[in-house]
Write an enzyme that holds these catalytic residues in place. Structure first.
Site, short mmCIF file in Angstrom:
data_model
loop_
_atom_site.label_atom_id
_atom_site.label_comp_id
_atom_site.label_asym_id
_atom_site.label_seq_id
_atom_site.Cartn_x
_atom_site.Cartn_y
_atom_site.Cartn_z
CG ASP A 56 38.00 54.64 41.02
OD1 ASP A 56 37.13 53.72 40.47
OD2 ASP A 56 37.83 55.22 41.69
CG ASP A 58 38.42 49.39 42.40
OD1 ASP A 58 39.48 50.34 42.84
OD2 ASP A 58 37.27 49.84 42.30
CG ASP A 136 27.83 46.90 44.78
OD1 ASP A 136 28.17 46.41 43.74
OD2 ASP A 136 27.77 48.16 45.00
#
Ligand code: ATP
Ligand code: MG
Length: 449
Positions: A56, A58, A136
């Protein structure tokens, strides 16, 4: 952490606009044309740089959620923990997040932390650089700038991608404490990308793994699905066990694996074979049913409870029903299981005795059951892994599916004379029960009791 901003120009990297989905491009262009900053970020950029097809896309922007909503009619604002905009194009969703800022420092609205350092609310807006630092891993913090097609790297992500390295951004211990789910994510990316973890990113998992016990079970369930349904489930499972995280997510399953003295645990083999099949299905674009895999994970623990209920005097089927309920309730203390899936798991389990003992009266009903396919696949899996005695039955069920209804009826009719067969079966079942009793007496399933 020393920050060194690096801009990688279009000539120096391989990401082309052609590889970005039309919908993601539409969102990026509209934000840019309205005067906002707009970047593709996260897994999309990472996977494009690796030459993979992203799952996907983002988008990160300096537009606030309400401003994003003002630009798109097909926009929904979601999320309590993070406020995000979803731009919907049919089933395709482009997630647009406003740059988020640091958890401490000058901001007036500081993110909330609990006493272990976990972030419980995190909705502070920030700059592009601040946004990068709260992601992260360095490989997940690369930004593709729609203005000039460059890639912006604040954390050394380009080098880490090249060296196949998963490196936590900032102080690893603090970042794991802020959000222990990052440990599961580290494992997931190591499995998915076949990357190594940087020393600290790796070692601290052993020290801090227990922090996962404080994470809401619904979130752990979501992560579990991502790990096992991503097409690299077998590797994820093996790594989770190596890092001693699997036992936190599925303690009953881990206990069941450890019941076996050697490496030939039936539980382990069943899980690994199921994951081999799942990964292969995903690789060929087929869908997978999460309930099937959950039924596999908890099949042996369920059986161990079943034997206990039989010891307490319940009949086989009654014990199966009680054990199914029991094991699902216990598992839900570790990862939630949506009702829809737990129902399906139970149906798969409950169908096993019906498939193992087809009768003239019942076989056609079993065949017409809406879960027949899952139940049958489960029987085949058991047969393949460690129950060779099921082969004739598996063949019978395989054959009956290829027949016309009249032939199916004939097959059921010839399920031998019920008297003789059921007598035989009873004897066999009684014998089996005795062995089960013996098994249970030496078994130690008590991890969760
Ligand atoms: P996938 O290929 O699985 O979608 P992804 O990297 O896109 O991988 P997402 O869960 O879609 O992972 O998250 C998108 C991005 O959001 C990540 O790349 C990362 O930058 C950031 N992110 C997600 N979860 C966290 C987290 N727990 N802590 C910090 N940053 C996170
Ligand atoms: Mg993603």
């Amino acid at each position: 952490m020393k920050i060194k901003k690096r801009i990688v120009s279009r000539q120096e990297h391989l990401v082309s606009r052609d590889a970005i989905s039309d919908n993601a491009l539409k969102v990026l262009y509209r934000l840019k044309d309205a005067g906002y900053q707009a970047y593709l970020v996260g897994g999309g950029v990472r996977d494009l740089l690796l030459g993979e097809k992203p799952k996907d896309f983002d988008v990160a922007t300096d537009a606030h959620p309400d401003e994003v909503k003002g630009l798109f009619r097909n926009c929904r604002l979601i999320g309590r923990r993070f406020r995000l905009a979803h731009i919907l194009y049919g089933r395709d969703v482009i997630e647009v997040a406003t740059f988020r800022g640091p958890h401490e420092g000058e901001s007036t609205t500081r993110a909330d932390q609990n006493k272990e350092g976990r972030i419980t609310r995190d909705n502070v807006f920030g700059s592009l650089e601040e946004d990068a630092l709260r992601r992260d891993f360095s490989i997940n913090a690369l930004y593709y700038n729609i203005r000039d097609d460059s890639i912006v790297d604040f954390t050394g992500g380009m080098d880490d991608l090249q060296h196949k390295m998963i490196r936590m951004i900032g102080d690893t211990q603090t970042r794991y404490r802020e959000d222990p789910v990052r440990m599961l994510r580290a494992v997931r990316f190591a499995a998915k990308l076949n990357f190594q973890m940087e020393h600290q990113t790796n070692n601290l998992i052993f020290e801090l793994g227990d922090l996962l016990e404080d994470i809401p079970v619904a979130r752990l369930f979501d992560e579990t699905l991502k790990m096992f349904q991503g097409g690299y489930g077998l590797r994820c499972f093996q790594l989770l066990r190596e890092y001693r995280l699997f036992e936190l997510l599925f303690p009953m399953t881990e206990a069941s694996i450890n019941l076996s003295q050697d490496d030939h645990s039936a539980t382990l083999q069943l899980i690994e074979q199921a994951l081999i099949n799942t990964d292969a299905r995903i690789a060929t674009g087929k869908s997978v049913n999460p309930a099937f895999f959950l039924a596999v994970l908890l099949w042996h623990p369920m059986h161990e409870y079943k034997h206990r209920f039989i010891e307490r005097g319940q009949h086989e089927m009654e014990a199966l029903l009680s054990a199914s309920r029991e094991v699902i309730i216990r598992q839900q203390a570790h990862t939630s299981i949506p009702k829809r899936l737990s129902l399906m798991m139970r149906e798969i389990w409950h169908m096993q005795p019906q498939l193992q003992h087809p009768t003239r009266k019942r076989a056609l009903r079993t065949l017409a059951n809406k879960r027949f396919r899952a139940g049958y696949d489960f029987l085949l899996l058991r047969n393949k892994v460690d129950e060779p005695e099921l082969t004739p039955l598996c063949e019978w069920w395989t054959e009956i599916q290829t027949k016309k209804i009249s032939e199916q009826e004939a097959m059921c009719e010839s399920l031998t004379r019920p008297q003789k067969k059921s007598g035989k079966r009873k004897r066999r079942r009684r014998k089996k029960t005795v062995t089960h009793h013996a098994d249970v007496s030496s078994a130690n399933v008590g991890s969760s009791e």
